[in-house]
Scaffold this active site. Structure first.
Site, short mmCIF file in Angstrom:
data_model
loop_
_atom_site.label_atom_id
_atom_site.label_comp_id
_atom_site.label_asym_id
_atom_site.label_seq_id
_atom_site.Cartn_x
_atom_site.Cartn_y
_atom_site.Cartn_z
N GLY A 79 0.93 -1.24 -0.14
CA GLY A 79 0.04 -0.17 -0.13
C GLY A 79 0.88 1.32 -0.04
O GLY A 79 0.48 1.98 0.96
N ALA A 80 1.61 1.34 -1.27
CA ALA A 80 2.47 2.62 -1.18
C ALA A 80 2.10 3.64 -2.30
O ALA A 80 2.66 4.48 -2.48
CB ALA A 80 4.02 2.21 -1.38
N TYR A 134 -12.21 -1.35 13.13
CA TYR A 134 -11.11 -1.01 12.91
C TYR A 134 -10.02 -1.28 14.07
O TYR A 134 -8.77 -1.47 13.87
CB TYR A 134 -11.01 0.59 12.63
CG TYR A 134 -9.51 1.21 12.06
CD1 TYR A 134 -9.00 1.16 10.85
CD2 TYR A 134 -8.80 1.93 13.08
CE1 TYR A 134 -7.82 1.30 10.66
CE2 TYR A 134 -7.68 2.47 12.84
CZ TYR A 134 -7.11 2.34 11.54
OH TYR A 134 -5.74 2.75 11.22
N SER A 160 -1.85 0.74 15.20
CA SER A 160 -2.50 2.28 15.39
C SER A 160 -2.74 2.25 17.03
O SER A 160 -3.04 1.42 17.72
CB SER A 160 -3.65 2.41 14.69
OG SER A 160 -4.51 3.46 15.05
N GLY A 213 -0.62 8.23 1.04
CA GLY A 213 -0.52 8.33 2.59
C GLY A 213 0.88 8.07 3.08
O GLY A 213 1.96 8.07 2.55
N ILE A 214 0.90 7.30 4.28
CA ILE A 214 2.22 6.97 4.82
C ILE A 214 3.21 5.83 3.90
O ILE A 214 4.35 5.99 4.07
CB ILE A 214 1.75 6.29 6.07
CG1 ILE A 214 1.10 7.27 6.85
CG2 ILE A 214 3.06 5.90 6.93
CD1 ILE A 214 0.14 6.74 8.24
N GLY A 215 2.57 5.04 3.29
CA GLY A 215 3.33 4.09 2.67
C GLY A 215 3.96 4.75 1.47
O GLY A 215 5.26 4.40 1.29
N1 LIG Z 1 -3.44 8.02 8.87
C1 LIG Z 1 -3.75 7.77 10.14
O1 LIG Z 1 -3.95 8.79 11.19
C2 LIG Z 1 -3.27 6.54 10.62
C3 LIG Z 1 -3.09 6.41 11.89
C4 LIG Z 1 -2.68 5.14 12.56
C5 LIG Z 1 -2.50 3.93 11.77
N2 LIG Z 1 -2.57 4.25 10.28
C6 LIG Z 1 -2.34 3.17 9.50
O2 LIG Z 1 -1.34 3.48 8.48
C7 LIG Z 1 -1.50 2.61 7.40
C8 LIG Z 1 -1.25 3.46 5.95
O3 LIG Z 1 -2.60 4.15 6.20
P1 LIG Z 1 -2.66 5.81 5.53
O4 LIG Z 1 -3.04 6.42 6.75
O5 LIG Z 1 -1.57 6.02 4.88
O6 LIG Z 1 -3.90 5.51 4.61
P2 LIG Z 1 -4.28 5.81 2.98
O7 LIG Z 1 -3.41 6.95 2.39
O8 LIG Z 1 -5.30 5.33 2.67
O9 LIG Z 1 -2.88 4.59 2.55
C9 LIG Z 1 -3.54 3.00 2.52
C10 LIG Z 1 -3.01 2.11 1.56
O10 LIG Z 1 -3.34 1.03 1.52
C11 LIG Z 1 -3.76 0.49 0.23
N3 LIG Z 1 -4.88 -0.19 0.31
C12 LIG Z 1 -6.13 -0.07 0.90
N4 LIG Z 1 -7.06 -0.94 0.53
C13 LIG Z 1 -6.31 -1.88 -0.03
C14 LIG Z 1 -6.65 -3.20 -0.81
N5 LIG Z 1 -7.87 -3.60 -0.50
N6 LIG Z 1 -5.64 -3.65 -1.71
C15 LIG Z 1 -4.42 -3.18 -1.74
N7 LIG Z 1 -4.30 -1.93 -1.21
C16 LIG Z 1 -4.93 -1.45 -0.45
C17 LIG Z 1 -4.32 1.91 -0.43
O11 LIG Z 1 -4.56 1.80 -1.85
P3 LIG Z 1 -5.29 3.08 -2.46
O12 LIG Z 1 -4.10 4.14 -2.71
O13 LIG Z 1 -5.40 2.16 -3.91
O14 LIG Z 1 -6.15 3.50 -1.98
C18 LIG Z 1 -3.13 2.82 0.02
O15 LIG Z 1 -1.88 2.63 -0.82
C19 LIG Z 1 -2.85 1.70 7.62
O16 LIG Z 1 -2.31 0.46 7.99
C20 LIG Z 1 -3.40 2.56 8.55
O17 LIG Z 1 -4.44 1.80 9.17
C21 LIG Z 1 -2.93 5.28 9.87
#
Ligand SMILES: NC(=O)c1ccc[n+]([C@@H]2O[C@H](COP(=O)([O-])OP(=O)(O)OC[C@H]3O[C@@H](n4cnc5c(N)ncnc54)[C@H](OP(=O)(O)O)[C@@H]3O)[C@@H](O)[C@H]2O)c1
Length: 288
Positions: free
Chosen positions: A14-15, A168, A143, A18-20
């Protein structure tokens, strides 16, 4: 212990945002051989181009996979293992947050599948590659929301009375418990396992939230680059192996919910997870 990221092969799930994506950009700039997964090929192509331009690193590529489908993950693992025979760092970063009950094509609650079953399956399947390159590392993005999580082994998917926040939180507690249990099982085997809370970060994760709630929730949130710092730290830091099984916040080991220390519950959850996966992947046999 010598640990130089520029000679490492890293897989980040998932890069595409966002974070990835921020983690990918940093590790690519540091010269690592970075592979990322994406469910959207167009998005992935754009990220790949940006990463190569920004980092001047040509050793970046992506694999398509939908982490909500066992078939798609299984196909991805086959393709990945055909091309790569060893791995230094696996970052289980991809995640989703569904406020309404959403079932995958396999009929599994989606948050549980993407945030927990998928990384559990991928990690086990790639362990032989991580064993090839010991010392190697697994970084699981959990998280602080795990603190609201509950483990009911008879109702892991919350299908009957679904609550998006509870689902979640549960998934993030499960990935944390997996981290601790896996670290224990891999003790003295040269593969080290860490969990991360990136902080509250303004990303696409909250796209399913109603807008007023999202704005309220994200007040004071970090940028993705700030949110990626702990994953980057764990990818690059030397001499952190003794901290295997720890939960990191702001690049420091931090206390987590006491429930995760319940070894009996961790083992039962582990066994139940294997049962789940075996329903879809008949020949799934964990190495540890
Ligand atoms: N943001 C926060 O405040 C926060 C806090 C604590 C933990 N986290 C954790 O951090 C991690 C990264 O999340 P983020 O905040 O950076 O969110 P994000 O921007 O939505 O990134 C999530 C990534 O996962 C991919 N993904 C989601 N569903 C998928 C699927 N079914 N198959 C393949 N790839 C999929 C997304 O792909 P697409 O680009 O196609 O959507 C995206 O690349 C997650 O595990 C999240 O739970 C985030």
């Amino acid at each position: 212990m010598e640990w130089n990221i520029s000679s490492k092969t890293v897989l980040i799930t998932g890069a595409t945002s966002g974070i990835g994506k921020a983690t990918l950009m940093d590790l690519a700039k540091s010269g690592a051989n970075v592979i990322f997964t994406a469910r959207d090929v167009n998005k992935a192509e754009a990220v790949l181009k940006e990463a190569k331009e920004l980092s001047k690193n040509e050793n970046i590529e992506f694999f398509e996979v939908d982490l909500s489908s066992f078939k798609s993950i299984s196909d991805f693992l086959t393709r990945f293992k055909e091309k790569f025979h060893n791995l230094d760092i696996l970052i289980n970063n991809a995640g989703t947050w569904n406020m309404k009950l959403t079932l995958t094509d396999d009929g599994i609650e989606k948050t549980f599948m993407v945030n927990y079953l998928a990384p559990f399956y991928i990690t086990h399947s790639l362990l032989p590659l991580l064993f090839e390159n010991i010392p190697s590392r697994i970084i699981n993005v959990s998280s602080a929301m795990h603190k609201g999580g509950k483990i009911n082994l008879d109702n892991l998917e919350l299908k009957n009375h679904y609550n998006g926040i509870q689902s979640y939180s549960n998934s993030k507690l499960m990935i944390l418990m997996f981290t601790i249990e896996l670290a224990k099982r891999l003790k003295d085997k040269g593969v080290y396992v860490f969990a991360v809370h990136p902080g509250l970060v303004r990303t696409g994760l909250f796209s399913n939230f109603p807008k007023p709630l999202r704005d309220l929730f994200l007040m004071g949130a970090k940028t993705p680059e700030q949110g990626a710092q702990t994953s980057i730290y764990l990818s690059k830091a030397k001499d952190i192996e003794y901290l295997t099984g720890s939960y990191f916040v702001d690049s420091k080991p931090t206390d987590y919910l006491y429930v995760a220390d319940n070894e009996e519950l961790r083992r039962k959850l582990w066994d139940k997870t294997i049962e789940y996966i075996k329903k879809y992947i008949k020949d799934f046999e964990p190495l540890v």
